[in-house]
Design a protein around this motif. Structure first.
Motif, PDB file in Angstrom:
ATOM      1  N   LEU B 212       0.831  -1.199   0.000  1.00  0.00           N
ATOM      2  CA  LEU B 212       0.000   0.000   0.000  1.00  0.00           C
ATOM      3  C   LEU B 212       0.867   1.252   0.000  1.00  0.00           C
ATOM      4  O   LEU B 212       0.643   2.206  -0.743  1.00  0.00           O
ATOM      5  CB  LEU B 212      -0.907  -0.002   1.243  1.00  0.00           C
ATOM      6  CG  LEU B 212      -1.861   1.190   1.392  1.00  0.00           C
ATOM      7  CD1 LEU B 212      -3.050   1.021   0.465  1.00  0.00           C
ATOM      8  CD2 LEU B 212      -2.333   1.342   2.831  1.00  0.00           C
ATOM      9  N   PHE B 213       1.904   1.222   0.855  1.00  0.00           N
ATOM     10  CA  PHE B 213       2.693   2.433   1.060  1.00  0.00           C
ATOM     11  C   PHE B 213       3.475   2.847  -0.184  1.00  0.00           C
ATOM     12  O   PHE B 213       3.903   3.983  -0.302  1.00  0.00           O
ATOM     13  CB  PHE B 213       3.630   2.265   2.263  1.00  0.00           C
ATOM     14  CG  PHE B 213       2.893   2.356   3.582  1.00  0.00           C
ATOM     15  CD1 PHE B 213       1.506   2.513   3.602  1.00  0.00           C
ATOM     16  CD2 PHE B 213       3.576   2.298   4.779  1.00  0.00           C
ATOM     17  CE1 PHE B 213       0.822   2.602   4.805  1.00  0.00           C
ATOM     18  CE2 PHE B 213       2.893   2.389   5.990  1.00  0.00           C
ATOM     19  CZ  PHE B 213       1.518   2.533   6.002  1.00  0.00           C
ATOM     20  N   ARG B 218      -1.110   9.605   1.108  1.00  0.00           N
ATOM     21  CA  ARG B 218      -1.293   9.845   2.531  1.00  0.00           C
ATOM     22  C   ARG B 218      -1.983   8.645   3.149  1.00  0.00           C
ATOM     23  O   ARG B 218      -2.597   7.844   2.455  1.00  0.00           O
ATOM     24  CB  ARG B 218      -2.185  11.081   2.760  1.00  0.00           C
ATOM     25  CG  ARG B 218      -1.509  12.389   2.363  1.00  0.00           C
ATOM     26  CD  ARG B 218      -2.405  13.561   2.684  1.00  0.00           C
ATOM     27  NE  ARG B 218      -3.602  13.596   1.886  1.00  0.00           N
ATOM     28  CZ  ARG B 218      -4.826  13.666   2.388  1.00  0.00           C
ATOM     29  NH1 ARG B 218      -5.005  13.692   3.707  1.00  0.00           N
ATOM     30  NH2 ARG B 218      -5.878  13.696   1.601  1.00  0.00           N
ATOM     31  N   VAL B 219      -1.907   8.542   4.467  1.00  0.00           N
ATOM     32  CA  VAL B 219      -2.533   7.426   5.175  1.00  0.00           C
ATOM     33  C   VAL B 219      -3.276   7.941   6.401  1.00  0.00           C
ATOM     34  O   VAL B 219      -2.771   8.801   7.126  1.00  0.00           O
ATOM     35  CB  VAL B 219      -1.474   6.412   5.667  1.00  0.00           C
ATOM     36  CG1 VAL B 219      -2.145   5.205   6.317  1.00  0.00           C
ATOM     37  CG2 VAL B 219      -0.588   5.955   4.534  1.00  0.00           C
ATOM     38  N   TYR B 220      -4.493   7.440   6.576  1.00  0.00           N
ATOM     39  CA  TYR B 220      -5.228   7.663   7.823  1.00  0.00           C
ATOM     40  C   TYR B 220      -5.204   6.370   8.618  1.00  0.00           C
ATOM     41  O   TYR B 220      -5.327   5.276   8.038  1.00  0.00           O
ATOM     42  CB  TYR B 220      -6.682   8.039   7.555  1.00  0.00           C
ATOM     43  CG  TYR B 220      -6.871   9.446   7.033  1.00  0.00           C
ATOM     44  CD1 TYR B 220      -7.025  10.513   7.924  1.00  0.00           C
ATOM     45  CD2 TYR B 220      -6.918   9.706   5.670  1.00  0.00           C
ATOM     46  CE1 TYR B 220      -7.220  11.798   7.451  1.00  0.00           C
ATOM     47  CE2 TYR B 220      -7.111  10.983   5.189  1.00  0.00           C
ATOM     48  CZ  TYR B 220      -7.257  12.033   6.084  1.00  0.00           C
ATOM     49  OH  TYR B 220      -7.447  13.303   5.635  1.00  0.00           O
ATOM     50  N   VAL B 221      -5.076   6.488   9.930  1.00  0.00           N
ATOM     51  CA  VAL B 221      -5.073   5.291  10.771  1.00  0.00           C
ATOM     52  C   VAL B 221      -6.270   5.340  11.704  1.00  0.00           C
ATOM     53  O   VAL B 221      -6.492   6.345  12.394  1.00  0.00           O
ATOM     54  CB  VAL B 221      -3.788   5.203  11.617  1.00  0.00           C
ATOM     55  CG1 VAL B 221      -3.753   3.867  12.366  1.00  0.00           C
ATOM     56  CG2 VAL B 221      -2.567   5.353  10.737  1.00  0.00           C
ATOM     57  N   MET B 222      -7.047   4.262  11.705  1.00  0.00           N
ATOM     58  CA  MET B 222      -8.194   4.181  12.624  1.00  0.00           C
ATOM     59  C   MET B 222      -7.898   3.193  13.722  1.00  0.00           C
ATOM     60  O   MET B 222      -7.212   2.194  13.534  1.00  0.00           O
ATOM     61  CB  MET B 222      -9.460   3.736  11.886  1.00  0.00           C
ATOM     62  CG  MET B 222     -10.152   4.845  11.136  1.00  0.00           C
ATOM     63  SD  MET B 222     -11.684   4.273  10.399  1.00  0.00           S
ATOM     64  CE  MET B 222     -12.802   4.393  11.795  1.00  0.00           C
ATOM     65  N   ALA B 229      -4.360   8.752  13.606  1.00  0.00           N
ATOM     66  CA  ALA B 229      -3.263   9.535  13.045  1.00  0.00           C
ATOM     67  C   ALA B 229      -3.495   9.744  11.566  1.00  0.00           C
ATOM     68  O   ALA B 229      -4.331   9.081  10.963  1.00  0.00           O
ATOM     69  CB  ALA B 229      -1.941   8.796  13.247  1.00  0.00           C
ATOM     70  N   HIS B 230      -2.703  10.649  11.022  1.00  0.00           N
ATOM     71  CA  HIS B 230      -2.858  10.983   9.621  1.00  0.00           C
ATOM     72  C   HIS B 230      -1.537  11.575   9.152  1.00  0.00           C
ATOM     73  O   HIS B 230      -1.055  12.549   9.709  1.00  0.00           O
ATOM     74  CB  HIS B 230      -4.011  12.008   9.485  1.00  0.00           C
ATOM     75  CG  HIS B 230      -3.932  12.782   8.212  1.00  0.00           C
ATOM     76  ND1 HIS B 230      -4.225  14.127   8.164  1.00  0.00           N
ATOM     77  CD2 HIS B 230      -3.611  12.405   6.961  1.00  0.00           C
ATOM     78  CE1 HIS B 230      -4.066  14.550   6.918  1.00  0.00           C
ATOM     79  NE2 HIS B 230      -3.695  13.532   6.174  1.00  0.00           N
ATOM     80  N   ASP B 231      -0.928  10.935   8.139  1.00  0.00           N
ATOM     81  CA  ASP B 231       0.398  11.409   7.748  1.00  0.00           C
ATOM     82  C   ASP B 231       0.796  10.769   6.411  1.00  0.00           C
ATOM     83  O   ASP B 231       0.043   9.987   5.850  1.00  0.00           O
ATOM     84  CB  ASP B 231       1.421  11.026   8.828  1.00  0.00           C
ATOM     85  CG  ASP B 231       2.445  12.149   9.011  1.00  0.00           C
ATOM     86  OD1 ASP B 231       2.785  12.809   8.001  1.00  0.00           O
ATOM     87  OD2 ASP B 231       2.869  12.351  10.152  1.00  0.00           O
ATOM     88  N   THR B 232       1.993  11.092   5.953  1.00  0.00           N
ATOM     89  CA  THR B 232       2.508  10.409   4.769  1.00  0.00           C
ATOM     90  C   THR B 232       2.960   9.013   5.182  1.00  0.00           C
ATOM     91  O   THR B 232       3.200   8.759   6.358  1.00  0.00           O
ATOM     92  CB  THR B 232       3.707  11.161   4.192  1.00  0.00           C
ATOM     93  OG1 THR B 232       4.711  11.199   5.207  1.00  0.00           O
ATOM     94  CG2 THR B 232       3.324  12.569   3.769  1.00  0.00           C
ATOM     95  N   PRO B 233       3.070   8.105   4.234  1.00  0.00           N
ATOM     96  CA  PRO B 233       3.432   6.726   4.572  1.00  0.00           C
ATOM     97  C   PRO B 233       4.721   6.640   5.389  1.00  0.00           C
ATOM     98  O   PRO B 233       4.801   5.897   6.366  1.00  0.00           O
ATOM     99  CB  PRO B 233       3.598   6.056   3.211  1.00  0.00           C
ATOM    100  CG  PRO B 233       2.863   6.891   2.248  1.00  0.00           C
ATOM    101  CD  PRO B 233       2.804   8.263   2.795  1.00  0.00           C
ATOM    102  N   ASP B 234       5.718   7.374   5.001  1.00  0.00           N
ATOM    103  CA  ASP B 234       6.999   7.266   5.703  1.00  0.00           C
ATOM    104  C   ASP B 234       6.888   7.711   7.148  1.00  0.00           C
ATOM    105  O   ASP B 234       7.398   7.058   8.050  1.00  0.00           O
ATOM    106  CB  ASP B 234       8.058   8.113   4.981  1.00  0.00           C
ATOM    107  CG  ASP B 234       8.297   7.583   3.586  1.00  0.00           C
ATOM    108  OD1 ASP B 234       7.988   6.387   3.362  1.00  0.00           O
ATOM    109  OD2 ASP B 234       8.770   8.353   2.723  1.00  0.00           O
ATOM    110  N   GLU B 235       6.202   8.843   7.334  1.00  0.00           N
ATOM    111  CA  GLU B 235       6.110   9.395   8.689  1.00  0.00           C
ATOM    112  C   GLU B 235       5.258   8.519   9.593  1.00  0.00           C
ATOM    113  O   GLU B 235       5.533   8.382  10.774  1.00  0.00           O
ATOM    114  CB  GLU B 235       5.490  10.802   8.644  1.00  0.00           C
ATOM    115  CG  GLU B 235       6.265  11.803   7.813  1.00  0.00           C
ATOM    116  CD  GLU B 235       7.616  12.140   8.443  1.00  0.00           C
ATOM    117  OE1 GLU B 235       7.658  12.206   9.695  1.00  0.00           O
ATOM    118  OE2 GLU B 235       8.599  12.305   7.694  1.00  0.00           O
TER     119      GLU B 235
END
Ligand code: ADP
Ligand code: MG
Lengths: 350, 249, 306
Positions: B212-213, B218-222, B229-235
């Protein structure tokens, strides 16, 4: 006793045509679209009751005669009037018959359409079956209880079929041809519907309406359309049923009629219009055979009401089919639109 | 393009999604990750109109789609796939693919019995469907029943099918679950192609983070129904909270 | 005059309502434990009535024996229906519509076998031979011992049934099945055995109510079918899941059919021919507007969940 084979054959085929219409309508509704219409008797009865009303109200007007109240003390005069008109004014009889078909189909279609939106509120799927079943009984009780409509319990007699002026056997044959023609049109319509994109949509809804909805399909509207179509066809069969018998009586449109139609469709093959025809044919033949057997047994001095056996027989057929051959005698083919053939031709040609 | 503000969803008192706000811009591929049961699928179902929201507001291209039914939302250009492929198993691959095409004349019961009204259109739709199927290497399977496909093919068809409605944005729920790695890779490549060539936008739920990355912006985490959280894949991999719920460290 | 009619109809409502309760509890049990909308229940009732008729003529007029044998015969018929018809369809994972059709078919078979029997032995519209005692009578109103058979018997049975469900292992198992079928299987409840016992219980209830119904009116092959939709109306008022709701529903339906109908007739001249429509209207209205029926009134109660 001598059996009049020709008359019996005509009777069986006429019933076959009329029942085919009912079976075709249930086949579109349940077989193809998955709507469990347990109210077939309701929509058929709408056709019959409309017939009762038009033959007593509209027919005299069309013939330019005075209205005679169909019930009570003037009953005999009203019957005489109807028979006179139908016998001597075939054009009027036909116009009246045509209008009856149209009115019945439209009223029934609208009621079917309305039901289908009403039932969106239902909590469980099978409640629809119950509501439709009960709806038929409510209408029946009101028609039976409300005298002016079709003279309550007495019903309306002398609602002859429009070819009656021809008299005798040619009249029955002409009517049979008309019935078979209407049934054939309905059959061709349903056969084509199933093989069209609309048929694809109905199959999708039958299989998983939730997913069909998320893929942009207005499921409620589509089901309402199907109920409209099915109810129209059922009402047309109701008109034919009534004029074939020659009378309208609430006792003919009960739950067992609905079950008969289900037997036809389950027997013939759910989802397959040819199955609906086959089911209607088998049931028409069995129905007549049991009736003849009943008469024969009574003549022979048996004290047994063989008519009761008919219901047992049909119920057993229904159970055996559902258990051992749920797809019916003629299973639903894997319908595809002609796009498949085109692609097949093209891709194999490459 | 897609905007959620403070969206919540309850099931009989159980709060499956709680106060989630997120946004996806035109042309983005956004990931949505989180442990099992964290409410991702529920959120997707809420966005696509399958479940009514309990609270909050969802807009898609300036339209408030919160009260709309799933079919209306689809017609606005927001399509979706399903976690368990929910194909029409009694229909062929081709019919499955054509079905979502919008405004078909042949889907009108008055025109349907007469081929001349829809033959042309059906033919074009079939060609287009075939083209889409060829993109995912399933062209030759068009005449098969959907129930005869393998698990991976079913997932592919699920995506291909939603393409047919020409959506501007697709919501995908674990598009590569239960699919062998090479095929998973090609599913993601297909998605990247769709963005490139058709400028489509994606919100993708996925458990294969490594894959996925490589594709998301960008990625949201539930976690337990909330946005963690919400950030770029690396971060996002550096985020301590995320590492804790995800990897348990 | 009006008061007299009113009292008469109230007593009738009590009597009819008690019997509806007995029958409707059977429907609620099949619906929640066995997940089947069983229209053949009507014919289980009729079987009970015919058993009572035959027993009262040929064996004994002792009410206990009559009711007992009616219960036994009807429960056997119910169990046989399960084994021969409903269980195979369950195994086949048939849809609820197929199950519904199957229940109609079973009902039709029983009904017309009874028709044939009645035709052969001339058993149409017969009265069950129990000693009838008039307890109180005026010009247009009779209170007989039938009332004191029907109402207390029903109440005792309803109480016994509640005890059975709430205070016995079988009752616990049945409620587990009603609650969550798969879970019940997983935690080791002998599902098939519980189903058998449920069918026996349902059949017995139907049989007894049929016998009592026959004592109250007369016995004919259509008697169960005629009341089945009233009984379904009662069960639907109970949300098809709640015992107290079903009992209340039974009295509401009976009250509407008798007392309210009587009043409408007396005051507004509404014909009695509309009476059969009452339960149907109740069904349609409840299903459309308040499908949970009375269940919410009884939330705290340990009713059968679905
Ligand atoms: N239709 C439903 N009815 C009741 N609860 C549900 C339903 N769908 C999901 N849930 C519950 O919501 C929670 C979130 O589930 P889900 O959205 O499927 O999680 P995820 O997709 O992140 O694994 C779970 O606790 C699940 O049991
Ligand atoms: Mg999920």
């Amino acid at each position: 006793m001598n059996i009049d084979y020709v008359a019996t054959t005509i009777a069986v085929l006429t019933f076959f045509g009329i029942w085919s219409l009912m079976a075709i309508s249930l086949n579109i509704e349940y077989g193809v679209a998955g709507i469990p219409n347990f109210g077939k008797a309701l929509f058929v009865s709408i056709g019959a009751y409309t017939t009762g009303v038009t033959y007593t109200r509209l027919l005299p007007i069309l013939a330019g005669r005075d209205f005679i109240h169909p019930c009570g003390s003037t009953l005999a005069d009203a019957i005489q009037l109807r028979s006179d008109i139908i016998r001597t004014m075939p054009v009027v009889a036909f116009v009246n018959f045509g209008i009856t078909l149209v009115i019945a189909a439209v009223i029934s279609g609208i009621i079917g359409f309305a039901f289908s939106y009403l039932v969106l509120r239902l909590k469980e799927e099978w409640f629809l079956a119950l509501v439709l079943l009960v709806g038929g009984e409510i209408v029946r009780i009101f028609v039976r209880g409300y005298q002016p409509l079709i003279c309550a319990n007495n019903g309306i007699s002398a609602v002859s079929q429009p070819f009656a002026f021809m008299g005798g056997r040619s009249a029955s044959i002409a009517f049979l041809m008309l019935v078979l023609l209407i049934a054939f049109i309905a059959y061709v319509y349903s056969e084509r519907l199933i093989r069209s994109p609309y048929g694809r949509l109905l199959k999708a809804i039958r299989e998983n309406e939730d997913i069909a909805r998320t893929l942009g399909k207005d499921v409620a509207k589509t089901k309402a359309q199907v109920m409209f179509i099915g109810s129209m066809i059922a009402a047309i069969s109701g008109v034919l049923f009534a004029v074939n018998l020659g009378f309208v009586n609430t006792n003919d449109y009960v739950v067992t009629l609905t079950l008969d139609v289900w037997v036809m469709v389950v027997l013939g093959g759910l989802g397959n219009p040819k199955g609906a025809l086959l089911g209607a044919f088998v049931i028409a033949v069995l129905d007549r055979l049991t009736a003849i057997a009943a008469i024969q047994m009574n003549m022979a001095g048996f004290n047994l009401e063989f008519n009761f056996v008919r219901f047992i027989l049909f119920a057993v057929i229904l159970l055996l089919m559902m258990r051992y051959r749920p797809q019916g005698i003629l299973p639903e083919p894997n319908y595809t639109t002609e796009a498949h053939d085109n692609l097949t031709a093209r891709t194999t040609g490459d | 393009m897609l905007e959620l503000s403070k969206v919540s969803k309850d099931f009989d008192g159980l709060r499956a999604v709680s106060n989630v706000s997120l946004s996806v811009k035109q042309g983005e591929i956004v990931g949505l990750i989180g442990p099992n049961g964290s409410g991702k699928s529920t959120l997707l179902n809420v966005i696509s109109g399958r479940f009514p929201v309990t609270a909050g507001r969802i807009t898609f291209q300036e339209h408030d789609i919160t009260p709309l039914s799933p079919d209306r939302i689809f017609h606005l250009g927001l399509g979706r796939g399903f976690q368990d492929p929910s194909l029409f198993y009694q229909m062929t691959v081709l019919d499955n693919t054509i079905l979502p095409a919008k405004a078909q004349k042949g889907e009108n019961p008055l025109f349907a019995p007469f081929k001349r009204f829809w033959r042309q259109e059906e033919h074009q739709l079939a060609e287009r469907a075939y083209e889409i199927l060829t993109q995912i290497d399933m062209g030759r399977l068009f005449g098969q029943l959907a129930s005869e496909l393998s698990g991976g093919q079913m997932k592919l068809l699920d995506i291909a099918r939603s393409q047919m409605g020409n959506p501007q944005m697709l919501l995908l729920d674990e598009p590569t679950a239960g699919v062998a790695p090479p095929l998973a890779q090609s599913i993601f490549e297909h998605i990247a192609n769709l963005r490139q060539n058709e400028n489509m936008t994606f919100l993708i739920i996925e458990h294969r983070l490594d894959m996925l990355f490589n594709f998301v912006d960008r990625v949201y985490v539930m976690h337990m129904g909330e946005l963690l959280a919400h950030d770029t894949p690396d971060e996002i991999l550096e985020n301590a909270e995320v590492r804790e719920v995800y990897f348990g460290d | 005059m009006f008061e007299r009619i009113l009292i008469d109809s109230l007593i009738r409502s009590m009597q009819v309502g008690s019997l509806y309760a007995l029958m409707a509890l059977g429907i609620t049990l099949t619906m929640s434990v066995l997940k089947l909308p069983n229209f053949a229940h009507a014919e289980f009732v009729t079987v009970g009535a015919y058993t009572a008729l035959i027993v009262s003529r040929n064996v004994s007029t002792n009410p206990i024996i009559i009711l007992g044998l009616s219960a036994i015969v009807a429960s056997v018929v119910a169990l046989v229906s399960h084994i021969t018809v409903f269980r195979p369809f369950e195994k086949q994972k048939s849809s609820i519509y197929i199950m519904l059709l199957a229940s109609f078919a079973v009902g039709l078979i029983i009904r017309y076998v009874l028709f044939l029997t009645a035709d052969t032995f001339d058993l149409f519209d017969q009265r069950i031979q129990v000693p009838l005692e008039i307890w109180y009578r005026t010009d247009n109103f009779i209170l007989s011992n039938v009332f004191f058979w029907v109402v207390p018997t029903s109440i005792v049975l309803v109480i016994a049934l509640s005890l059975l469900l709430n205070a016995t292992p079988l009752g616990r198992e049945m409620r587990a099945l009603a609650d969550n079928f798969d879970l019940a299987r997983v935690i080791g409840i002998p599902v098939e055995r519980v189903k058998w016992l449920t069918w026996l219980l349902v059949g017995a209830l139907a049989g007894i109510s049929g016998a009592l119904w026959g004592i109250q009116t007369s016995v004919s092959p259509l008697m169960g079918w005629v009341v089945i939709l009233s009984v379904f109306a009662a069960a639907i008022l109970g949300g098809l899941s709640s015992f107290p709701g079903t009992i209340l529903g039974a009295y509401v339906v009976a009250f509407s059919e008798n007392t309210i109908m009587q009043v409408l007739n007396f005051q507004f001249g509404l014909s009695f021919s509309f009476k059969p429509a009452i339960p149907f209207i109740i069904i349609v209205i409840v299903l459309l507007i308040r499908p949970e029926g009375f269940t919410q009134f009884f939330k705290s109660n340990r009713s059968l969940k679905r």
